[in-house]
Design an enzyme around this catalytic site. Structure first.
Site, PDB file in Angstrom:
ATOM      1  N   PRO A 187       0.808  -1.216   0.000  1.00  0.00           N
ATOM      2  CA  PRO A 187       0.000   0.000   0.000  1.00  0.00           C
ATOM      3  C   PRO A 187       0.844   1.270   0.000  1.00  0.00           C
ATOM      4  O   PRO A 187       1.625   1.510   0.913  1.00  0.00           O
ATOM      5  CB  PRO A 187      -0.816  -0.108   1.297  1.00  0.00           C
ATOM      6  N   GLU A 188       0.671   2.047  -1.049  1.00  0.00           N
ATOM      7  CA  GLU A 188       1.285   3.372  -1.134  1.00  0.00           C
ATOM      8  C   GLU A 188       0.138   4.361  -1.266  1.00  0.00           C
ATOM      9  O   GLU A 188      -1.008   3.991  -1.042  1.00  0.00           O
ATOM     10  CB  GLU A 188       2.236   3.443  -2.343  1.00  0.00           C
TER      11      GLU A 188
END
Length: 305
Positions: free
Chosen positions: A2-3
């Site tokens: 997750p960015e």
DNA sequence: CTTACGGCCTGGGTGC
DNA sequence: TGCACCCAGGCCGTAA
């Protein structure tokens, strides 16, 4: 992992569900991943959720202040590499590695799952929240071209490191850094200070384009990423370089390479993204010039006549 | 200011 | 089929 686009997708999903809901029960699984639970944990049950926001890669859930006190509390969540935050029926089977359960007043449950446990959940006061988030850099989607340029120009670090440094820009990780550099045709090893104004401008728009596109496609599902409903994203199908070592560059056909830059695995096209010159060039014996000067001076004898 | 490295974790990949 | 082993990867603290 997750960015920014993945966290943004999760936040948008939760925004349509959580605000207004009350947390009726709060418990953790076998492993307690919450820091300082004893301090504030007992204040959670009965609280109403009023807002869901993203700050860099952090999610925060804002709780309505209690009537008795005016302190505002936040549930601050970082998904790390494999964290998932989903909402579903409370009686759904529990996936392995689910660490935290928030039961809501509508019969659903907000769950935090994280196989590798690099994620973090914290219950913090407003001042603590400022402390934790205040150090973070610019949001790359909100930064103007000029603000973006200022964060890079004059920096001696590699552009790869700068883009990934959360104190410079908040939200970029390995995937979107590599994808953006490819789009801007900039080699990850280039130093910030050595980029031209035109290159930085191009990088600014590349970063924004890539992030917007990734958000539109609901993130990249590599590793364990899913959105708040447990669904995969689609942007991994559009990756041009990330995890495509040995495959052909979609722009020029050259094979994508993977190297380590600033301690991170970096994917790039060696043709489109030219490596910076090494400073080998000015390693020649510096004495030459001096010698030459001495020699040349007396030799200039003009032949009269 | 910048880089390097260890530690935190587990699943997936590799080799036998 | 199983087992030992290695390693990625975000982030932090510490050392160089």
């Amino acid at each position: 992992m997750p960015e920014l686009p993945e966290v943004e997708t999760v936040v948008r999903g939760l925004q349509s569900v959580l605000p207004g809901r009350r947390i009726v029960e709060f418990r953790s699984g076998k492993i307690n991943v919450i820091k300082d639970l004893a301090l504030l944990g007992d204040q959670i049950p009965g609280s109403r959720l009023v807002a869901v926001r993203r700050y860099g890669k952090f999610l925060h859930l804002e709780l309505e202040p209690r009537a008795s006190e005016n302190a505002r509390l936040f549930i601050l969540i970082h998904l790390g590499m494999t964290g998932q935050l989903t909402v579903g029926a409370a009686d759904e089977p529990v996936a392995p590695h689910t660490h935290i359960f928030f039961t809501l007043d509508d019969g659903r449950e907000l769950r935090f799952r994280d196989p590798r446990r690099f994620g973090r959940v914290q219950i913090v006061s407003e001042s603590r929240r400022e402390e934790l988030l205040g150090k973070l850099g610019l949001d790359p989607l909100e930064a103007s071209a000029e603000q973006f340029r200022k964060q890079i120009a004059n920096r001696r670090a590699r552009i790869k490191a700068l883009l990934m440094d959360q104190h410079v820009f908040r939200g970029m990780g390995n995937i979107y850094t590599d994808e953006s550099l490819w789009r801007a045709r900039i080699h990850p090893s280039r130093l910030g200070a050595n980029l031209t104004a035109a290159e930085i401008a191009k990088l600014h728009s590349a970063v924004q384009h890539v992030l917007h596109e990734a958000i539109r496609l609901r993130g990249s599902s590599v590793s364990d990423y899913v959105d708040s409903e447990g669904q995969n994203g689609e942007f991994q199908l559009r990756h041009r370089v990330y995890q495509r070592e040995g495959k052909k560059c979609s722009r020029c056909g050259t094979k994508i390479r993977r190297i380590i830059v600033a301690g991170r695995s970096s994917h790039f096209c060696p043709q489109c993204q030219r490596a910076p010159r090494t400073r080998k060039l000015r390693k020649k014996a510096p004495r030459r010039h001096a010698e030459r000067r001495i020699k040349t001076a007396p030799v200039t004898t003009k032949t009269p006549e």
